[in-house]
Structures are given as C-alpha cells and as structure tokens.
Design a protein around this motif. Structure first.
Motif, PDB file in Angstrom:
ATOM      1  N   GLN A   1       0.810  -1.222   0.000  1.00  0.00           N
ATOM      2  CA  GLN A   1       0.000   0.000   0.000  1.00  0.00           C
ATOM      3  C   GLN A   1       0.844   1.272   0.000  1.00  0.00           C
ATOM      4  O   GLN A   1       0.321   2.363  -0.203  1.00  0.00           O
ATOM      5  CB  GLN A   1      -0.915   0.022   1.232  1.00  0.00           C
ATOM      6  N   VAL A   2       2.145   1.132   0.243  1.00  0.00           N
ATOM      7  CA  VAL A   2       2.975   2.324   0.472  1.00  0.00           C
ATOM      8  C   VAL A   2       2.998   3.241  -0.742  1.00  0.00           C
ATOM      9  O   VAL A   2       2.700   4.442  -0.641  1.00  0.00           O
ATOM     10  CB  VAL A   2       4.400   1.912   0.887  1.00  0.00           C
ATOM     11  N   GLU A   3       3.364   2.717  -1.898  1.00  0.00           N
ATOM     12  CA  GLU A   3       3.480   3.569  -3.078  1.00  0.00           C
ATOM     13  C   GLU A   3       2.136   4.152  -3.488  1.00  0.00           C
ATOM     14  O   GLU A   3       2.051   5.303  -3.927  1.00  0.00           O
ATOM     15  CB  GLU A   3       4.100   2.783  -4.229  1.00  0.00           C
ATOM     16  N   GLN A   4       1.080   3.360  -3.353  1.00  0.00           N
ATOM     17  CA  GLN A   4      -0.251   3.848  -3.716  1.00  0.00           C
ATOM     18  C   GLN A   4      -0.648   5.029  -2.838  1.00  0.00           C
ATOM     19  O   GLN A   4      -1.186   6.035  -3.328  1.00  0.00           O
ATOM     20  CB  GLN A   4      -1.259   2.718  -3.579  1.00  0.00           C
ATOM     21  N   LEU A   5      -0.386   4.927  -1.533  1.00  0.00           N
ATOM     22  CA  LEU A   5      -0.753   6.030  -0.639  1.00  0.00           C
ATOM     23  C   LEU A   5       0.139   7.243  -0.831  1.00  0.00           C
ATOM     24  O   LEU A   5      -0.292   8.380  -0.642  1.00  0.00           O
ATOM     25  CB  LEU A   5      -0.704   5.556   0.815  1.00  0.00           C
TER      26      LEU A   5
ATOM     27  N   VAL B   1       3.141   9.926   3.594  1.00  0.00           N
ATOM     28  CA  VAL B   1       3.697   8.687   4.132  1.00  0.00           C
ATOM     29  C   VAL B   1       5.036   9.003   4.778  1.00  0.00           C
ATOM     30  O   VAL B   1       5.931   9.565   4.133  1.00  0.00           O
ATOM     31  CB  VAL B   1       3.865   7.626   3.034  1.00  0.00           C
ATOM     32  N   ALA B   2       5.156   8.681   6.058  1.00  0.00           N
ATOM     33  CA  ALA B   2       6.390   8.923   6.803  1.00  0.00           C
ATOM     34  C   ALA B   2       7.174   7.623   6.915  1.00  0.00           C
ATOM     35  O   ALA B   2       6.615   6.572   7.234  1.00  0.00           O
ATOM     36  CB  ALA B   2       6.063   9.451   8.206  1.00  0.00           C
ATOM     37  N   GLU B   3       8.481   7.696   6.639  1.00  0.00           N
ATOM     38  CA  GLU B   3       9.348   6.528   6.788  1.00  0.00           C
ATOM     39  C   GLU B   3       9.979   6.548   8.174  1.00  0.00           C
ATOM     40  O   GLU B   3      10.478   7.579   8.631  1.00  0.00           O
ATOM     41  CB  GLU B   3      10.442   6.517   5.720  1.00  0.00           C
ATOM     42  N   VAL B   4       9.963   5.412   8.843  1.00  0.00           N
ATOM     43  CA  VAL B   4      10.468   5.280  10.208  1.00  0.00           C
ATOM     44  C   VAL B   4      11.504   4.169  10.243  1.00  0.00           C
ATOM     45  O   VAL B   4      11.285   3.081   9.685  1.00  0.00           O
ATOM     46  CB  VAL B   4       9.320   4.965  11.195  1.00  0.00           C
ATOM     47  N   THR B   5      12.611   4.426  10.876  1.00  0.00           N
ATOM     48  CA  THR B   5      13.679   3.435  10.985  1.00  0.00           C
ATOM     49  C   THR B   5      13.190   2.195  11.732  1.00  0.00           C
ATOM     50  O   THR B   5      12.525   2.298  12.760  1.00  0.00           O
ATOM     51  CB  THR B   5      14.885   4.030  11.723  1.00  0.00           C
TER      52      THR B   5
ATOM     53  N   GLY C   1       1.060   6.195   7.489  1.00  0.00           N
ATOM     54  CA  GLY C   1       0.252   7.156   6.767  1.00  0.00           C
ATOM     55  C   GLY C   1      -0.399   8.170   7.692  1.00  0.00           C
ATOM     56  O   GLY C   1      -0.842   7.824   8.791  1.00  0.00           O
ATOM     57  N   HIS C   2      -0.433   9.430   7.245  1.00  0.00           N
ATOM     58  CA  HIS C   2      -1.163  10.456   7.989  1.00  0.00           C
ATOM     59  C   HIS C   2      -1.695  11.508   7.031  1.00  0.00           C
ATOM     60  O   HIS C   2      -1.213  11.661   5.892  1.00  0.00           O
ATOM     61  CB  HIS C   2      -0.290  11.099   9.067  1.00  0.00           C
ATOM     62  N   SER C   3      -2.682  12.230   7.474  1.00  0.00           N
ATOM     63  CA  SER C   3      -3.262  13.301   6.678  1.00  0.00           C
ATOM     64  C   SER C   3      -2.228  14.420   6.497  1.00  0.00           C
ATOM     65  O   SER C   3      -1.485  14.755   7.434  1.00  0.00           O
ATOM     66  CB  SER C   3      -4.495  13.861   7.386  1.00  0.00           C
ATOM     67  N   ASP C   4      -2.190  15.006   5.301  1.00  0.00           N
ATOM     68  CA  ASP C   4      -1.255  16.115   5.096  1.00  0.00           C
ATOM     69  C   ASP C   4      -1.725  17.401   5.757  1.00  0.00           C
ATOM     70  O   ASP C   4      -1.035  18.421   5.695  1.00  0.00           O
ATOM     71  CB  ASP C   4      -0.987  16.328   3.599  1.00  0.00           C
ATOM     72  N   SER C   5      -2.893  17.345   6.418  1.00  0.00           N
ATOM     73  CA  SER C   5      -3.339  18.493   7.214  1.00  0.00           C
ATOM     74  C   SER C   5      -2.605  18.576   8.547  1.00  0.00           C
ATOM     75  O   SER C   5      -2.738  19.564   9.263  1.00  0.00           O
ATOM     76  CB  SER C   5      -4.851  18.395   7.483  1.00  0.00           C
ATOM     77  N   TRP C   6      -1.870  17.526   8.896  1.00  0.00           N
ATOM     78  CA  TRP C   6      -1.136  17.480  10.162  1.00  0.00           C
ATOM     79  C   TRP C   6       0.357  17.400   9.888  1.00  0.00           C
ATOM     80  O   TRP C   6       0.807  16.694   8.983  1.00  0.00           O
ATOM     81  CB  TRP C   6      -1.573  16.275  10.994  1.00  0.00           C
ATOM     82  N   SER C   7       1.126  18.135  10.691  1.00  0.00           N
ATOM     83  CA  SER C   7       2.581  18.139  10.566  1.00  0.00           C
ATOM     84  C   SER C   7       3.179  18.219  11.970  1.00  0.00           C
ATOM     85  O   SER C   7       2.458  18.243  12.964  1.00  0.00           O
ATOM     86  CB  SER C   7       3.044  19.339   9.719  1.00  0.00           C
ATOM     87  N   GLY C   8       4.505  18.279  12.031  1.00  0.00           N
ATOM     88  CA  GLY C   8       5.187  18.415  13.322  1.00  0.00           C
ATOM     89  C   GLY C   8       5.456  17.106  14.032  1.00  0.00           C
ATOM     90  O   GLY C   8       5.908  17.105  15.183  1.00  0.00           O
ATOM     91  N   PHE C   9       5.191  15.975  13.392  1.00  0.00           N
ATOM     92  CA  PHE C   9       5.453  14.689  14.028  1.00  0.00           C
ATOM     93  C   PHE C   9       6.946  14.510  14.285  1.00  0.00           C
ATOM     94  O   PHE C   9       7.785  14.966  13.508  1.00  0.00           O
ATOM     95  CB  PHE C   9       4.936  13.545  13.158  1.00  0.00           C
ATOM     96  N   VAL C  10       7.273  13.822  15.370  1.00  0.00           N
ATOM     97  CA  VAL C  10       8.662  13.553  15.757  1.00  0.00           C
ATOM     98  C   VAL C  10       8.881  12.051  15.657  1.00  0.00           C
ATOM     99  O   VAL C  10       8.386  11.284  16.475  1.00  0.00           O
ATOM    100  CB  VAL C  10       8.951  14.041  17.188  1.00  0.00           C
ATOM    101  N   SER C  11       9.616  11.620  14.648  1.00  0.00           N
ATOM    102  CA  SER C  11       9.791  10.194  14.392  1.00  0.00           C
ATOM    103  C   SER C  11      10.758   9.553  15.374  1.00  0.00           C
ATOM    104  O   SER C  11      11.811  10.111  15.697  1.00  0.00           O
ATOM    105  CB  SER C  11      10.301   9.983  12.960  1.00  0.00           C
ATOM    106  N   ARG C  12      10.377   8.367  15.847  1.00  0.00           N
ATOM    107  CA  ARG C  12      11.250   7.505  16.627  1.00  0.00           C
ATOM    108  C   ARG C  12      11.220   6.117  15.993  1.00  0.00           C
ATOM    109  O   ARG C  12      10.223   5.730  15.384  1.00  0.00           O
ATOM    110  CB  ARG C  12      10.786   7.410  18.087  1.00  0.00           C
ATOM    111  N   PRO C  13      12.296   5.348  16.112  1.00  0.00           N
ATOM    112  CA  PRO C  13      12.346   4.066  15.404  1.00  0.00           C
ATOM    113  C   PRO C  13      11.336   3.056  15.919  1.00  0.00           C
ATOM    114  O   PRO C  13      10.977   3.068  17.099  1.00  0.00           O
ATOM    115  CB  PRO C  13      13.780   3.583  15.656  1.00  0.00           C
ATOM    116  N   SER C  14      10.873   2.209  15.013  1.00  0.00           N
ATOM    117  CA  SER C  14      10.019   1.057  15.297  1.00  0.00           C
ATOM    118  C   SER C  14       8.544   1.408  15.263  1.00  0.00           C
ATOM    119  O   SER C  14       8.140   2.566  15.388  1.00  0.00           O
ATOM    120  CB  SER C  14      10.325   0.421  16.650  1.00  0.00           C
ATOM    121  N   GLU C  15       7.736   0.361  15.130  1.00  0.00           N
ATOM    122  CA  GLU C  15       6.283   0.516  15.159  1.00  0.00           C
ATOM    123  C   GLU C  15       5.794   0.858  16.552  1.00  0.00           C
ATOM    124  O   GLU C  15       4.726   1.439  16.721  1.00  0.00           O
ATOM    125  CB  GLU C  15       5.611  -0.766  14.662  1.00  0.00           C
TER     126      GLU C  15
END
Length: 544
Positions: free
Chosen positions: A273-277, A285-289, A512-526
């Motif tokens: 689903q990644v490329e489609q979204l 689509v945010a990539e997380v280590t 995946g997240h709505s592009d109406s939201w920003s400011g997320f702070v990524s940390r590794p893993s699900e």
C-alpha cells in the motif's frame, strides 16, 4: 545546559574498565523539541488515530501489546527514549550512568507533575522499579529486571539501583523499556501485577501529554490535553484531544484515512500500500527506521521440534527471498538468519549467512531425524503455526511458508487469531511454530537474555543451552566492547546453528497520515514511530 549521560565510577575499577564502560554509554543528545520550527500554539483540534486492537491492560507495567503501549504511553512516561541507531536519549532522565560496577543511577527532571497535582519524583521511579521486581507482572518491563536488585531515591531527583552482577547495558535498557507510575495511586491497590488501573476508582492520573477520559470498548479511547508538558516546545501539547479509534483491520483503517475519518494510522502500512498512498492526494507517508525483525520460532516443548534436525529442516523449507519480494514488496533485507541484524552495526557478523531454501536438504534432515515419507512424499508430522490476523504481512508470508514447507514433505497447519488471543496463546506456549515480529531489538544483552535464557520473557523456543547461557551471562558482565562483540557473535552462531530462532528479515516502516497534520517527531520502530508521546503532543493541524 543539554542533558548528558555521565559515567561516575568509584573504587575497584581499573582505568581500562572505566574507559570500556564509558564506551558502552554514548552521550545523550539535546533535549527533544516538538514540531519543526517555532513554538506551536495549543489548539482546539482533535487528532484521531486508528488502531486495530483494543487495550488489554491499562496497567502499563503489564501491557505488552502495541495498542496498550501506544495509549498508556501518553500517560506514563519513560526515563529514556531511543534514537535511530538504537542509542538512548533523554526523556524524564537528564543524566544516567554507573556509580560503580553494580550500581546504576538516573537524575530526573524536576518539572513533571501528575494530573492530580502530585510531583513526579525519584520516589515514583524507585517504587515502580521495586514493585515490578517484587510482583513479577507479565510483560516486557519485568523481563528487564533479572539482574536488578533494588532501587532507592537518594534525593528528590536522583535514583540509584543495585545489580546482582555488573551489567553494562542495564541502565539504558531499564530506562527505555520501563515506565514510571504514580506511587500514590498504584501502591494502595496492592500488587502492581494485579492492579487493573481501569479508571473505575475515579479516572486516570497522567504525567504524560494527555490523560484518558473516556473508553468505548471496540470503538474509541479519548484523551484530553494536560495543562503542561515540558518535554515539547512551548510546554503544552498542541492538540486539545486525541482519540484512538478501533478498526477491524488495516484496510479499513486506510479507507478511513482516505475519507478523512482519521488523521493517522498507528500501525505500519502494508508494503503493497505504500506507493499507492504516497500518490494519494491529502495523504503523506512517513518513513520510520526499523530496529526490529520478523521471525519464526519452533517450540521445543514439542518432542519433534526438540530435535535440531527437524528445526533445521523447517529453516531450510522457507523461501526467504520470495517472502521479502512478494509479502514485503522488496522493502526488507536479510538478517543472515541471525539475531545480530545489520542495523546493530557494531555486532553484525556477515559470516553468519541466511538459511538456504532447499526442500531436498529439508527432506534429508527429516530422514536423518528418523522420519519416513509416505507414498505421496509427506512425513507423518504436522506443525501448527500461529500468527496475528491483524498483521497482514505475516498473514501473507505464513501462507508462503506453509506452501514452501509442503515441497519438503512437511505439513504446516495455519492458525490465525485475533491479536489479543494470539498474544495469550504465545504467553501460554500454545503453538508449535510462532510467527511474528518484534518492534525493537536494540541491545544484544537484553535481546539474548529475554529470548534465549531459561525463563526469558520471550524465550518462545524454550531453549536451555548451557554453552549459550554462559556466553550471554559473560557478555552481560563484560564492559570491554570488543570482547562483548566477540562473545555475542559466538552466541549468535549457536542460535543460528541450533535454530533457536529463525530471524527472517528487517525493514524500515511506513506510516500514513493526513497532510493536514505536521510536526510529528519520528522515533524508530512501530512501537514509537510517529505516535510516541512527544510526537503526538507536537502534531499540529494546519489552518484551513
């Protein structure tokens, strides 16, 4: 002043030992910031997050599922968080290290309060650690404490704890995997392992960015913003409320994200689903280590699986490259069938190679173990593999394993279960083959201790190998990094040869997240990804 981790060692250590311990404890980075730039303002917005499972345990020292930890993590903070390379960073703790070989310490912030007005202090930290050690709740937290003896608050902001034996990684691992609960709420309830913390006594108390206020089982969990949360820029969570909504599966979650019904999907997206979204308007689509891995584990309580030749036969009956290409759309890499996977760069040993897919070798190994195939080429043995129905990727590769194993004349019976049922079956050893994954396997001492020592919380093979046990114990006590690497590489070789674990792949993850939201702070893993507490508290909805 930036938070730092100091190593203070007194009496009884040589200079070489001090240097070696210091090498095991990299410095913490700057304090976390929330948002991309500037100081976000508190808003009236609601951030809606999708999940596929209800909370099983509101008690965070018991909870072991991702939904449990995503939601209780918004109320019960950790001492440390984690960087993309597995190193630990400041959260509630500002400094951490060792007083001597068997004494660790944390210095904590002095500006956190529980929502009932009580200060979060060193007494809360020490009491939590001691209560978990005493009452032995099931779950990951207790699994860290095998070498832990006792903690004490030596001041309002300093905790020290003693260990049975030197352990150069325990400070980091307790700090990250443990959480802090309010002593004044949990202690009156008795055993910390039996306290439901279900809010029935007047609601929940939080020292995180949000507090749980409403539960509709099977539907939603609603959190309201706390007044102050100093771990984010500006000191106040941005969104006024956070709602976790429960959906039956990831496909339904994706439909809800597309329609604007939810803003974020908490669990990782299926690779297909990644490329489609990515090409869908209104979605980012945010990539997380990834610091985890997927694996199969063979339960040696089954007499057939107690035979190493049978485990080896099963290991050679899976087509790992096909699994990575088909089930993961090429978004995964081989670990060399080793628990020391490539992301653990200091420890990774490329001389340990992946089990070759070879059905004829599998047949030969089964015959060596004393099995005879029938006229149709099948051996008179069947193995039951469990997996979570909510995990679409594992569901797909479990079927692939069943099909490829049949080529070797071995029958695998699939038993998919709703995730919480699957976790219960796992805890009870109710499986022949366990198929699943771990979100974070960040430290060899912890990983090997939990996975391969007798009584380890995730020793799903039920192995008890004296040579392996000795290596893990020596490795945990070794402060010289080069010597520790050599020890764990030898331990990994035993795991590989004896097939005490079948590590299949590791991958980065996509959310995946709505592009109406920003400011997320990524940390590794699900487990953390973009729904870790600092990230949720920093998320900002754009003005319409």
């Amino acid at each position: 002043m930036h938070p730092t981790r100091r190593l203070v060692l007194a009496g009884g250590f040589s200079a070489a030992s001090v240097a070696a311990l210091a090498a095991c404890a990299p410095q913490a980075p700057e304090a976390p910031a929330g948002g991309s730039s500037g100081s976000p303002s508190a808003s009236t917005a609601t951030l809606t997050i999708a999940t596929t499972t209800d909370v099983v345990n509101f008690n965070p020292v018991v909870g072991n599922s991702r939904s449990d930890q995503w939601m209780t993590g918004l109320m019960y903070p950790r001492l440390l968080t984690i960087a993309d390379d597995g190193s630990k960073e400041a959260e509630v703790a500002t400094e951490w290290g060792y007083v001597d070989a068997t004494t660790g310490y944390y210095e904590i912030r002095d500006d956190l309060r529980w929502t009932d007005g009580e200060v979060l202090d060193a007494d809360d930290v020490a009491w939590t650690l001691n209560a978990v050690k005493r009452d032995a709740p099931s779950g990951t937290f207790y699994g860290q404490l095998g070498n832990f003896v006792e903690a004490r608050a030596v001041s309002a902001t300093r905790v020290e704890f003693t260990m049975e034996n030197p352990d150069s990684s325990l400070v980091d691992e307790i700090g990250f995997w443990g959480c802090i609960v309010p002593q004044h709420v949990f202690e009156p309830a008795g055993s910390i392992a039996e306290f439901s913390n279900d809010g029935s006594a007047g609601g929940w108390v939080s020292a995180g960015p949000y507090v749980l206020t409403d539960v509709q089982v099977g539907q939603s969990y609603t959190f309201q913003r706390v007044e102050t949360y100093p771990l984010v820029e500006g000191g106040v969570p941005v969104a006024a409320s956070v709602v976790y909504r429960v959906f039956p599966d990831v496909n339904t979650e994706i439909l809800a994200l597309r329609s604007g019904e939810v803003d974020v999907i908490a669990n990782a997206l299926p690779p297909a689903q990644v490329e489609q979204l990515r090409s869908t308007d209104g979605i980012e689509v945010a990539e997380v280590t990834g610091l985890g891995y997927a694996h199969m584990v063979y339960n040696m309580q089954n007499p057939d699986l107690a035979r190493v030749e049978v485990r080896q036969a099963l290991a050679h009956a899976a087509d790992y490259e096909a699994i990575r290409q088909v089930a993961l759309s090429g978004q995964a890499v081989s670990t060399g069938s080793s628990p020391l996977f490539p992301a653990l760069a200091r420890y990774y040993d490329d001389s340990i190679t992946e089990y070759e897919f070879d059905p004829e070798l599998s047949r030969s190994l089964m015959e060596q173990a004393g099995y005879t195939a029938d006229a149709e080429g099948f051996f008179d043995v069947t193995f039951r593999m469990i997996y979570s129905l909510q995990d679409s990727v594992t569901s797909q590769w479990a079927q692939m394993v069943k099909d490829s194993t049949a080529q070797a004349g071995i029958t695998v019976e699939l038993q998919g279960a709703e995730r919480n049922t699957y976790l219960a079956m796992t805890n009870e050893g109710d499986y022949d083959i366990y198929a699943g994954n771990f979100a974070i396997m960040d430290d060899p001492v912890l990983n090997f201790s939990l996975s391969y020592l007798p009584g380890g919380a995730i020793n799903y093979t039920y192995c008890d190998d004296p040579e392996l046990n000795d290596l893990i114990t020596r490795g945990a006590e070794t402060v010289d990094l080069d010597a520790k690497v050599d020890i764990f590489r030898e331990a990994a070789r035993i795991v590989h040869e004896q097939v005490y674990d079948n590590i299949m792949y590791t991958q980065n993850l996509y959310f995946g997240h709505s592009d109406s939201w920003s400011g997320f702070v990524s940390r590794p893993s699900e487990l953390l990804s973009i729904v870790n507490p600092v990230s949720v508290a920093s998320a900002t909805e754009s003005a319409s």
